[in-house]
Scaffold this motif. Structure first.
Motif, PDB file in Angstrom:
ATOM      1  N   SER A 133      -1.912  -4.039  12.937  1.00 11.22           N
ATOM      2  CA  SER A 133      -1.299  -3.722  11.648  1.00 11.22           C
ATOM      3  C   SER A 133       0.141  -3.252  11.763  1.00 11.22           C
ATOM      4  N   TYR A 241      -2.176  -1.641   1.387  1.00 15.15           N
ATOM      5  CA  TYR A 241      -3.181  -1.153   0.443  1.00 15.15           C
ATOM      6  C   TYR A 241      -2.792  -1.589  -0.957  1.00 15.15           C
ATOM      7  N   ASP A 242      -3.766  -2.050  -1.718  1.00 15.86           N
ATOM      8  CA  ASP A 242      -3.519  -2.489  -3.089  1.00 15.86           C
ATOM      9  C   ASP A 242      -4.018  -1.433  -4.072  1.00 15.86           C
ATOM     10  N   ASP A 243      -3.251  -1.197  -5.123  1.00 13.68           N
ATOM     11  CA  ASP A 243      -3.651  -0.270  -6.175  1.00 13.68           C
ATOM     12  C   ASP A 243      -4.703  -0.954  -7.043  1.00 13.68           C
ATOM     13  N   PHE A 595      -8.079   5.065  10.263  1.00 11.51           N
ATOM     14  CA  PHE A 595      -7.838   3.961   9.337  1.00 11.51           C
ATOM     15  C   PHE A 595      -7.980   2.591  10.008  1.00 11.51           C
TER      16      PHE A 595
END
Length: 618
Positions: A133, A241-243, A595
């Motif tokens: 990542s 990360y998507d909201d 994570f």
């Protein structure tokens, strides 16, 4: 249903009163005291604020004196005047990097005088971390690119970091020192954008040299102290990360009609007597409430708005079941837990409502019944549960903040005393679970009454000494934290001996073995204050003060703390600065979480404060 009076957070009280008094400030002028002597007053454009002489539109002498004492130009704090003016230039400068001026005559083009010595380019970027990542590189040696206009030099520097314009740039001064001919500031530089089709973040610390013109400072040199680049490679330019808030909650009317509105919206629609809190310290709890192995969410809201219970559906969306669950309390709520108090296999609900703790049993289908109500000794911002006495059921620890809900009557400002090491806060409580929804207050009987007066914000249980029973760490907002060692159900306060008092604005704490040495480590969230880091390090700050007390004030402003546990039965070691985890801004909750599932505990810190047009330190 009970309504509670609005409780304003102590740290904001002074700022709020001052903003009310100042009103529409225009210019400063002078007036006379009753004895004919001259006194400074403040001329206002609107003569309606408290403390004004209606005829003149000026503040009465005592209030004018108070206003002058919080104005750095009036009370002799040249460093803060300089910082304010330099910060304004840096803010405009940062904006030109994301939104370049359209014409060469744009005033933003001439923010600083040229030439400027420029030393920001890393000589070597060393790889410090890499996985699927992220790639993280750091540099500590830098080369000087010569002299030139800072806008041109920094634009060239930014072009080496990002493809096109950066998305965001911030320059935040946090130290000011005066030399004979120059002023030096330490500045945090943060920027993010895209490079080679991937998201990139740059974190750096710079040393800036300015001329001695406090009112109109201009740069002489820019020198890098540290430089870090993080390239996110997992999803290209897309965020990692998507909201999903709208997708998960959007089908609920309560989300659209209540949760999407901020405090300012409700301050014009709800009476403060319902418990409307300008800071909005309200709790949230997670847990499976109906046995489907999916985590559900309980949200506390402003006083006058019902708390909300959302059950998670199989597709990941949340359904509002507040009415059926009978958990929609309208009282001022600050904390909630979903834990099994009666050992029937279902998570029950305990919620703090104003000055009451309410226990509700769960029937296994997310329908709740009130089983007990108990008074608290103070305003409560958090609770935590553990079986401290190892008798097979969960007990409850309640963090006390302000001494009581009538504290405003006793003190207009509600000030902690002393600010950096307060000992006039509310009392914490330990409720032992006696079974059948009965709880006994054993705070004093177990030794938790020691140093139990410190504006506690959060607490966490962990068996740090591996003797089989959970020990307790308490994060306190004003001053020293508490660490209680559990000895078979009796507690001993050991924070000083184990060097984890952490004299700062304690907000939360979390445990993990971060270096995988077999010992538990402790991370404490505090409040980083740029203003505090500037002011507390000047000779002008509290001259003649005891050195240890001075160090306490400085520590209060530093930020978060990481304590590493020892193989020996000795004190923890403060590794915050060595491991680069102290600057968490105005931090609140923090958690260790792996994570990327590589076996190492990562750290996430929630930070921020009230959103207003003025983003300066309060």
């Amino acid at each position: 249903m009970r309504f509670s009076a609005e409780i304003l957070h102590t740290r904001l009280r002074k700022a709020l009163l001052l903003s009310l008094w100042l009103g529409a400030l225009v210019v400063a002028c002078s007036d006379e005291n009753a004895d004919g002597s001259e006194a400074n007053t403040i001329q206002l454009g609107i003569a309606t604020a408290p403390g004004l002489k209606e005829a003149s539109g000026r503040y009465v002498a005592p209030l004018a004196d108070a206003m002058n004492r919080v104005d750095p130009e009036q009370d002799g704090w040249e460093s803060e005047v300089f910082s304010e003016n330099a910060s304004e230039k840096l803010k405009k400068w940062a904006k030109t990097l994301t939104h370049p001026p359209k014409t060469s005559s744009d005033p933003k083009k001439n923010l600083f005088a040229a030439p400027v010595t420029f030393g920001l380019k890393p000589k070597d970027l060393g790889l410090v971390f890499e996985n699927a990542s992220f790639v993280v590189k750091r540099a500590h040696d830098f080369q000087t690119l010569g002299q030139g206009h800072p806008n041109e030099l920094i634009e060239s520097f930014m072009e080496s970091l990002f493809d096109g314009l950066p998305k965001h740039v911030e320059l935040k001064p946090f130290k000011v020192s005066f030399g004979k001919a120059s002023v030096f500031t330490r500045v945090y530089f943060h920027a993010n954008g895209v490079q080679s089709g991937a998201r990139k973040q740059v974190n750096a610390e710079w040393k800036l040299e300015w001329n001695r013109n406090t009112q109109d400072p201009w740069l002489r040199s820019i020198e890098a102290i540290s430089h870090e680049e993080i390239l996110a490679i997992a999803k290209g330019e897309a965020p990692l990360y998507d909201d999903c808030t709208e997708a998960v909650l959007g089908q609920n009317a309560s989300y659209r009609d209540q949760l999407l509105h901020g405090t300012d919206h409700w301050r014009t629609r709800l009476s403060r007597d319902m418990g409307l809190d300008v800071i909005a310290h309200h709790g949230m709890a997670l847990g499976d409430l109906n046995g489907d192995d999916l985590e559900d969410i309980y949200l506390c809201q402003q006083g006058g708005l019902p708390n909300r219970l959302f059950l998670r559906n199989a597709d990941g969306t949340l359904k509002d079941v507040t009415q059926d669950s009978q958990t929609g309390w309208l009282d001022y709520s600050t904390s909630a837990l979903l834990v099994d108090f009666d050992n029937d296999g279902y998570r029950d609900l305990v919620v703090c409502l104003a000055d009451q703790i309410v226990f509700m049993s769960n029937d296994g289908a997310a329908r709740f019944t009130v089983r007990n109500q108990m008074s608290t000794a103070a305003q409560t911002f958090s609770m935590t549960a553990a079986d401290y006495d190892l008798d097979g059921d969960l007990d409850l620890f309640v963090c006390g903040y302000n001494p009581s809900h009538d504290f405003e009557q006793a003190s207009v400002m509600g000030e902690p005393v002393p600010y950096h090491d307060a000992e006039n806060g509310g009392h914490n409580l330990l409720f032992r679970n006696e079974g059948n929804w009965r709880f006994s207050d054993l705070t004093n009987a177990t030794g938790l009454n020691v140093q139990n007066n410190r504006f506690s914000f959060a607490a966490t249980w962990m068996d740090f000494d591996r003797d089989g029973d959970p020990d307790l760490y308490v994060a306190n907002d004003y001053g020293r934290n508490n660490f209680y060692r559990n000895n078979g159900g009796m507690f001993t306060e050991i924070s000083a001996v184990w060097r984890v008092e952490d004299m700062s604005a304690g907000m939360s704490a979390t445990w993990a073995d971060v270096n995988r040495d077999g010992n538990l480590d402790l991370y404490v969230s505090n409040m980083f204050s740029a203003a505090g880091n500037r002011i507390a390090f000047h000779k002008q700050f509290k001259p003649g003060i005891d050195p240890s007390t001075l160090q306490g004030f400085r520590r209060h402003a530093r930020g978060n703390t990481l304590y590493l546990g020892s193989h020996k039965a000795g004190p923890f070691q403060d590794a915050s600065e060595d491991m680069g985890v102290f600057m968490g801004r105005w931090a609140w909750g923090s958690r260790f979480v792996d994570f990327d599932q590589d076996g190492w505990e990562d750290l996430v810190v929630a930070n921020g404060f009230i959103t207003t047009e003025d983003t300066g330190d309060l």
